[in-house]
Scaffold this motif. Sequence first.
Motif, PDB file in Angstrom:
ATOM      1  N   THR A 240       0.710  -1.357  -0.084  1.00  0.00           N
ATOM      2  CA  THR A 240       0.159  -0.002  -0.050  1.00  0.00           C
ATOM      3  C   THR A 240       0.917   1.231  -0.133  1.00  0.00           C
ATOM      4  O   THR A 240       1.940   1.183   0.514  1.00  0.00           O
TER       5      THR A 240
ATOM      6  N   THR B 178       0.578   5.414   0.469  1.00  0.00           N
ATOM      7  CA  THR B 178      -0.046   6.323   1.048  1.00  0.00           C
ATOM      8  C   THR B 178       0.684   7.585   1.179  1.00  0.00           C
ATOM      9  O   THR B 178       1.898   7.746   1.574  1.00  0.00           O
TER      10      THR B 178
ATOM     11  N   HIS C 197      -4.754   7.569  -0.600  1.00  0.00           N
ATOM     12  CA  HIS C 197      -4.073   6.215  -0.715  1.00  0.00           C
ATOM     13  C   HIS C 197      -4.296   5.737  -2.266  1.00  0.00           C
ATOM     14  O   HIS C 197      -5.116   5.904  -2.630  1.00  0.00           O
ATOM     15  N   PHE C 198      -2.988   5.213  -2.613  1.00  0.00           N
ATOM     16  CA  PHE C 198      -2.882   4.643  -3.975  1.00  0.00           C
ATOM     17  C   PHE C 198      -3.465   3.060  -3.962  1.00  0.00           C
ATOM     18  O   PHE C 198      -3.630   2.594  -3.010  1.00  0.00           O
ATOM     19  N   GLN C 199      -3.797   2.758  -5.088  1.00  0.00           N
ATOM     20  CA  GLN C 199      -4.226   1.335  -5.288  1.00  0.00           C
ATOM     21  C   GLN C 199      -3.085   0.396  -4.783  1.00  0.00           C
ATOM     22  O   GLN C 199      -1.862   0.793  -5.315  1.00  0.00           O
ATOM     23  N   VAL C 200      -3.631  -0.568  -4.341  1.00  0.00           N
ATOM     24  CA  VAL C 200      -2.387  -1.361  -3.632  1.00  0.00           C
ATOM     25  C   VAL C 200      -1.898  -2.329  -5.193  1.00  0.00           C
ATOM     26  O   VAL C 200      -2.620  -2.468  -5.993  1.00  0.00           O
ATOM     27  N   ALA C 201      -0.515  -2.566  -5.042  1.00  0.00           N
ATOM     28  CA  ALA C 201       0.319  -2.833  -6.059  1.00  0.00           C
ATOM     29  C   ALA C 201       1.551  -3.468  -5.578  1.00  0.00           C
ATOM     30  O   ALA C 201       1.957  -2.947  -4.516  1.00  0.00           O
TER      31      ALA C 201
ATOM     32  N   ASP D  68       4.567   3.919 -11.771  1.00  0.00           N
ATOM     33  CA  ASP D  68       3.370   4.585 -11.788  1.00  0.00           C
ATOM     34  C   ASP D  68       3.782   6.185 -11.474  1.00  0.00           C
ATOM     35  O   ASP D  68       4.199   6.545 -10.580  1.00  0.00           O
TER      36      ASP D  68
ATOM     37  N   LYS E 234      -3.378   9.522 -12.519  1.00  0.00           N
ATOM     38  CA  LYS E 234      -2.407   8.746 -12.956  1.00  0.00           C
ATOM     39  C   LYS E 234      -1.868   9.305 -14.551  1.00  0.00           C
ATOM     40  O   LYS E 234      -2.687   9.642 -15.371  1.00  0.00           O
TER      41      LYS E 234
ATOM     42  N   ASP F 187      -4.358  -7.379  -5.037  1.00  0.00           N
ATOM     43  CA  ASP F 187      -4.544  -6.072  -6.032  1.00  0.00           C
ATOM     44  C   ASP F 187      -5.400  -6.727  -7.261  1.00  0.00           C
ATOM     45  O   ASP F 187      -5.839  -6.162  -8.262  1.00  0.00           O
TER      46      ASP F 187
END
Length: 1012
Positions: free
Chosen positions: A571, A573, A584-588, A615, A625, A743
């Motif tokens: 995660t 943040t 919060h960014f997308q989990v990756a 990214d 993005k 994800d």
Amino acid sequence: MDYQTAVISEPPQTKPVTSSPKLVRLPIDPIPPPIASHSLCYIRPYHPNDAEPMAKQADNPNISQWMTNAFPSKYTVEAGRKWITMCLTEPEKPNFVITTNPGEGRDPSEGLIIGSCGLKPGSDVHTHTAEIGYWVGEEYWGRGIASAACQLLTDWTFRNKPEMTKLQIAFYSGNKGSEKVAIKNGFVYEGTLRGYVNKYGKLMDLHNNPPRHTQKYLDVRPATSPAAPFTYLLRAHQPPTFFETNSPSAANSIAHQGGEILSLRLRHRLVMTTPTQLAYRTSKGIGLLNAAPVYEAVPAFTRPEGNLRCCVYSPDGRYFAWASPEQISVVDASVGHVVTALPEDNVFELGFSPLGTYLITWQRPTKDADGNATKNLKVWRVADDNAGSEGQRNAVGKFVQKSQTGWNLQYTFDEQFCARVVTNEVQFYKSADLGTVWNKLRVEGVTDFALSPGKNHSVAVFIPERKGQPAAVKVYNVPQFDSAVSQKTFFKGDKVQLKWNALGTSLIVLAQTEVDKTNKSYYGETNMYILSANGGFDARITLDKEGPIHDVAWNPNSKEFGVVYGYMPATTTIFDQRAVAKHHFQVAPRNTILFSPHGRFVLVAGFGNLAGQMDIYDIEKNYNKVTTIQASNSSVCEWSPDGKHILTATTSPRLRVDNGVRVWHISGGVMYNEDMHELYHVCWRPQSTAQHPLGDPFHPVPTPHSSALAYLSTVKTPSKPAGAYRPPGARGTTTPLVFKREDEGGQAYSNNGISSNGTSSGPSGAYRPQRRREVPGAEALEPPLPPGAAPGGGVSLAGTGEGADPEMSKTALKNKKKREAKKAKEAAEKAAGLAAAGEEAPKDPNRSPERRGGRGHERSRSKGQNGGPPREKSQRRTGSRQRDHSHQRNQSGQVDNWRIPQNQQQQPQQQDGIGQAPQTTAEQSRQDIRQKKLEIPPNTVMSPPDLTVTSPGGASPGEKKVRSLLKKLRAIEDLKMRQAGGEKLEDTQVRKILTEESIRKELSKLGHVHDS
């Protein structure tokens, strides 16, 4: 020697003075305040009392040779008074005196007069232009003062003289010092007037700004509004004509046709930008490359070759240095000219002070003839006027530094102080005097520290855990070391990373342990804290996902920071400076976060054992993005100083193949590619954001270099990923969530370590039994048991529940009792069958007594491991003797457990015993129970044996207690033997030994006598 002076504008023609002039100001007038200040110098208006100290510095032929004839070759106090009178009576012609910076907290009037600077405005059609002139006393050359004064005067002019749209510097050929000053301040070459100057009977050329090879390349940007128009000055290569246009499209057209952008005007002010630059070190040598937009080697830089151990830019970007086995070389990073060479051999580490004044070197620790450690950390002045013809000079300071980790000195941003950590203290020095400790910060157990980069000098120190006391980070103001202004204590902190923001107002502490005691990670446990420099705020940063902290970085605006954390996929943040989550960014699968120099973009990437995806998000547009870039196998990733390009590289020794560098544009396209053999190091040249205004980073998109086009032509179109292997029975079905990444819509990973009941969680919380730990070469604690056997031999009695596993379910316990009852019944039936058979012999003499007359499908336990035929009796007896079984035998040597008729004893025996295996300990135990040594006369008819089966679980509670205590004593004796053999025991083992006396007392109470 290069003289760091420049031509000063000629004083305007004034009426002849027939007598000594009367000064406008009286000597009692106060010293005027400075109009601009720098860490190296001030510039302020003249005062009548400045004539005498100014004459002392100006009366030098090494200065007058580069000046106009209006500057006297013999500079007297009277000449100084005339000049000051003109400056005070004609304020429209700004001229100022240059003084030293007396230091923080002192009156600026205490600065020493060391030079002069001013403007010579143009006339007629040139009133919008002015020429900058300056000179500095010779004893202050080589310190960057002339460059600083020129910068102050340039900035002051554009702020206070809006009518001035162009400034220029003119200097004579051979005046290398003024050439360097012009380069450092970003002036652009315009031309050379050949033979234009006649000085002391010698004809010289007059250069308008630096020579041609120092040309600065500029960006093309459209106008932002009619009130602030852009003007583009361009020169086309074919034909070589100059022209001016306000049209961005026309400027771009000429640039793409081979034209060259020379300068850019914003609000009628000349704005000059330099190209970005990067340096690289390979197994073959070192190179300097001017990056966007030209992508070409620095013209005047001669590439060194051979075994070059290290290279580094100065933090201000002025210098670039590298170390060879024989010497250290320093060049001007802008043009590549050698500034100095230092004959210092075997240097392994290089560093610069923040303003590039000092060069720091580190050599491997050695000892002198007397066995004393040599001083291997040395500080040198880059521009040393006392240097010899081959660069020999005396070091400013020397220290003993054994560890290569944290070897360098830490300086304040203005180079006023520097510091280093020693045992239990941090020592502070004045940068100009490293022979004397200026001040000490005494902290018991300190192992690390970090000076703040801001204007307020602060220092953070780290004290690890010690003797049960928690670790601590404390912040002090320099030099008020009496008490800490801010501090934070915590456990689980063997080492830390101290990360100040750019303003030096907040500090992030990333604490890490060497070992994770919860068994959740191989790399220890991480925690994060934040402190303010003034003590107004401190907190532990609570993260909402379990797992390690991969990376943390401050935004250059010092108002926010980003963290990548948690088990993969991680995660990311963004937090504000009060540790409140903003986004919060997308989990990756990511483990790296980098903010662009202007703070406009943030890059979140996954390198190392991850796929190398980057990214890029636009912070100003609600973290939208921008693009995703695939940079596989990258080990280096850095933002360009212009905030529009990203450098990635694959370096050795992490990967020894496919080494090289790539430069990507913010839009996602590759701009430059170069493959290299064994690339060890690559980095951008440090440059300020003022040199590279961001503008619109997306328009226009630059044209890729030819190397990038060649690289793109070789890149294969990525095929559809095959994915993970799936067995035939699972193909065509939906993947269970337990096997999906978080994800991808799967369950979040949860690592609970090793549980107490011998189980652990697998991926995504899936259950799997914990395999029993086995130590190679060590005896098993208990032998493997055959089905139905109870530990220690025998069979659990049916219906009693003894020996049952307390964790078994009711159904399993019921089934177990049924199996045990069935076995007991079968044993009784076998015994009855033996009694009824009388004199009949068993058909298979190789079968055990319990198997004779049993079920025909059961195989003999005496078969070999390879499934061979059963062993011969004599061979079984031999095995029994080898295991020290004391079976009684008759005269023929046969076992006399059961009296067998002689005719059956004399039956032919099978002689095949190949491949036989010895009986296990459990089988021996069962035979010992069955084969009771009985003294029975011959020819006596046997009655059925008493088949009473016993179990060790039938002992009384007192006997169980005694067995348990005896087992503890045996373990204690074993620990004592290990301790006597020199083995270091753990604390729990030592405490166990101390319980021996209490165990013996307890045995005595139970009535057991134990031999000591």
